[in-house]
Scaffold this motif. Structure first.
Motif, PDB file in Angstrom:
ATOM      1  N   ASP A 310       0.846  -1.212   0.000  1.00 57.61           N
ATOM      2  CA  ASP A 310       0.000   0.000   0.000  1.00 57.61           C
ATOM      3  C   ASP A 310       0.877   1.257   0.000  1.00 57.61           C
ATOM      4  O   ASP A 310       0.616   2.211  -0.727  1.00 57.61           O
ATOM      5  CB  ASP A 310      -0.898   0.027   1.251  1.00 57.61           C
ATOM      6  N   ARG A 311       1.940   1.236   0.811  1.00 54.77           N
ATOM      7  CA  ARG A 311       2.829   2.387   0.927  1.00 54.77           C
ATOM      8  C   ARG A 311       3.634   2.587  -0.370  1.00 54.77           C
ATOM      9  O   ARG A 311       3.861   3.719  -0.797  1.00 54.77           O
ATOM     10  CB  ARG A 311       3.757   2.201   2.138  1.00 54.77           C
ATOM     11  N   ILE A 312       4.049   1.479  -1.001  1.00 52.39           N
ATOM     12  CA  ILE A 312       4.780   1.580  -2.278  1.00 52.39           C
ATOM     13  C   ILE A 312       3.899   2.253  -3.325  1.00 52.39           C
ATOM     14  O   ILE A 312       4.340   3.171  -4.033  1.00 52.39           O
ATOM     15  CB  ILE A 312       5.247   0.182  -2.768  1.00 52.39           C
ATOM     16  N   VAL A 313       2.641   1.829  -3.418  1.00 54.60           N
ATOM     17  CA  VAL A 313       1.695   2.436  -4.374  1.00 54.60           C
ATOM     18  C   VAL A 313       1.537   3.927  -4.075  1.00 54.60           C
ATOM     19  O   VAL A 313       1.595   4.770  -4.976  1.00 54.60           O
ATOM     20  CB  VAL A 313       0.315   1.728  -4.329  1.00 54.60           C
ATOM     21  N   GLU A 314       1.364   4.241  -2.808  1.00 53.70           N
ATOM     22  CA  GLU A 314       1.155   5.635  -2.378  1.00 53.70           C
ATOM     23  C   GLU A 314       2.358   6.508  -2.777  1.00 53.70           C
ATOM     24  O   GLU A 314       2.198   7.600  -3.343  1.00 53.70           O
ATOM     25  CB  GLU A 314       0.962   5.641  -0.857  1.00 53.70           C
ATOM     26  N   ILE A 315       3.570   6.019  -2.494  1.00 54.56           N
ATOM     27  CA  ILE A 315       4.787   6.798  -2.793  1.00 54.56           C
ATOM     28  C   ILE A 315       4.973   6.964  -4.302  1.00 54.56           C
ATOM     29  O   ILE A 315       5.273   8.066  -4.780  1.00 54.56           O
ATOM     30  CB  ILE A 315       6.030   6.131  -2.154  1.00 54.56           C
ATOM     31  N   ALA A 329      16.206   8.514  -0.111  1.00 54.35           N
ATOM     32  CA  ALA A 329      15.653   8.958   1.179  1.00 54.35           C
ATOM     33  C   ALA A 329      14.210   8.498   1.396  1.00 54.35           C
ATOM     34  O   ALA A 329      13.721   8.464   2.535  1.00 54.35           O
ATOM     35  CB  ALA A 329      15.721  10.487   1.277  1.00 54.35           C
ATOM     36  N   ASN A 330      13.507   8.122   0.326  1.00 55.68           N
ATOM     37  CA  ASN A 330      12.093   7.709   0.456  1.00 55.68           C
ATOM     38  C   ASN A 330      11.917   6.453   1.294  1.00 55.68           C
ATOM     39  O   ASN A 330      10.810   6.163   1.749  1.00 55.68           O
ATOM     40  CB  ASN A 330      11.483   7.470  -0.935  1.00 55.68           C
ATOM     41  N   ILE A 331      12.995   5.695   1.499  1.00 60.17           N
ATOM     42  CA  ILE A 331      12.875   4.459   2.268  1.00 60.17           C
ATOM     43  C   ILE A 331      12.445   4.755   3.702  1.00 60.17           C
ATOM     44  O   ILE A 331      11.871   3.903   4.393  1.00 60.17           O
ATOM     45  CB  ILE A 331      14.193   3.641   2.202  1.00 60.17           C
ATOM     46  N   ARG A 332      12.640   5.989   4.148  1.00 61.20           N
ATOM     47  CA  ARG A 332      12.238   6.364   5.528  1.00 61.20           C
ATOM     48  C   ARG A 332      10.728   6.296   5.715  1.00 61.20           C
ATOM     49  O   ARG A 332      10.242   6.170   6.845  1.00 61.20           O
ATOM     50  CB  ARG A 332      12.750   7.760   5.873  1.00 61.20           C
ATOM     51  N   TYR A 333       9.974   6.372   4.636  1.00 59.13           N
ATOM     52  CA  TYR A 333       8.508   6.349   4.762  1.00 59.13           C
ATOM     53  C   TYR A 333       7.965   4.982   5.170  1.00 59.13           C
ATOM     54  O   TYR A 333       6.776   4.830   5.406  1.00 59.13           O
ATOM     55  CB  TYR A 333       7.867   6.798   3.451  1.00 59.13           C
TER      56      TYR A 333
END
Length: 338
Positions: A310-315, A329-333
């Motif tokens: 879900d988070r991968i789709v959102e990002i 840096a997006n891995i922090r999400y």
């Protein structure tokens, strides 16, 4: 000799078409990109990366298609399948088939339009990138190339043998009695390495070799396996390896083992740039809904939580909309989900 085409001959299709032609087959490369088609016809298909070759090929635009085809290999984005498959239907010969090499699980939707007896599916176990019109880079090692192909009900042995022979001009083709299992195995790899590779703006190796990204990757794989199992899928081996046995975990020890194995498992494919990232760089919509989105959709259907996907789709949708950049840096999400 039948009449064959690759429809949507971008990076993968151009590489495939070059190998088929070089090794004695005949196939038309169909693409809407007129600059790409012109370059292919004028200079040949130039393949760089793990191989170096330039092969004269026949390339056309969709409006130049004529006659009936015995095999159409489909490599367009799934987003457009309804329109594309409806367009291609009149071009199929009496026993002609569409072989989808697309990501996700596209076969049921295609079969709705042309029938199961004309639908075949194939998982591609290698990667490529379009460098410029007429030039593509093969990003997987030459000894790691393979196809895993299966058929829906009604496909004859003769039809299957025709397609197998065509694809074998490039690399080994494994007959997949468990087509949906092969699809889910490929979906797991794409959701994890294409999905997270796009999130961090890098290649597969930037996921499999990075300490923070690996922690997310192993959890993404577990979600895919849990959802696949809930939908009744038995995952097929990938290039002879049992991915469920290697990467599925219930405790921290097995999770650590799976995490440590990621760079080894992806070594020969570490340079693959996700097709979703390639699309975003070109300002085109990417097919995250047909990759990670499928895992989320099946998860909702079967009551299996998919927070990582879900988070991968959102990002990725935020990157597509310009709200975020594709960067490490997006891995922090994902921190709150670990």
């Amino acid at each position: 000799m039948g009449k064959y085409a690759i429809y949507g001959a971008g990076s993968l299709g151009t590489v495939l078409g070059a190998f088929i032609t070089k090794n004695g087959g005949e196939i038309e490369l169909v693409n809407r990109n007129k600059a790409h088609v012109a370059a292919l016809n004028e200079k040949g298909a130039k393949i760089t990366g793990t191989v170096e070759m330039t092969v004269p090929v026949k390339a056309i635009t969709p409006d130049e298609m004529s006659g009936e085809y015995d095999v159409i290999i489909l490599l367009t984005k799934q987003l457009f399948n309804k329109e594309v498959v409806t367009f291609l239907k009149p071009f199929l010969s009496e026993k002609g088939v569409i072989v989808t090499l697309q990501n996700g699980i596209p076969e049921p939707g295609i079969a709705e339009i042309i029938g199961e007896e004309r639908t075949m599916g194939c998982a591609v176990e290698w990667g490529a990138a379009l460098v410029e019109p007429g030039v593509c880079e093969l990003t997987s090692e030459k000894d790691s190339l393979s196809f895993h192909m299966g058929k829906m009900k009604g496909i004859t042995d003769e039809q299957f043998a025709t397609v197998k022979k065509l694809l074998e001009y490039m690399c080994p083709v494994h007959e997949e009695t468990n087509l949906m299992g092969a699809r889910w195995s490929k979906l797991l790899i794409n959701a994890t390495f294409s999905g997270l590779g796009t999130v961090v703006g890098g290649v597969f190796g930037d996921v499999s070799e990075d300490k923070a990204a690996k922690k997310v990757a192993i959890r993404c794989m577990k979600e895919c396996i849990d959802v696949g199992h809930a939908s009744g899928t038995e995952f097929a081996p990938v290039q002879g390896k049992n991915i469920v046995g290697l990467f599925y975990y219930k405790g921290a020890l097995k999770r650590a083992f799976g995490t440590a194995l990621l760079p080894v498992a992806m070594k020969k494919h570490r340079l693959i740039e996700p097709s979703m990232l390639q699309d975003l760089k070109k300002g085109k919509p990417c097919e995250v809904d047909a990759i990670n989105g499928v895992v989320c959709e099946f998860g909702r259907k079967h009551g299996v939580p998919t927070p990582i996907n879900d988070r991968i789709v959102e990002i990725i949708k935020k990157i597509q909309n310009g709200e975020l950049k594709a960067e490490k840096a997006n891995i922090r999400y994902f921190d709150e989900l670990l």
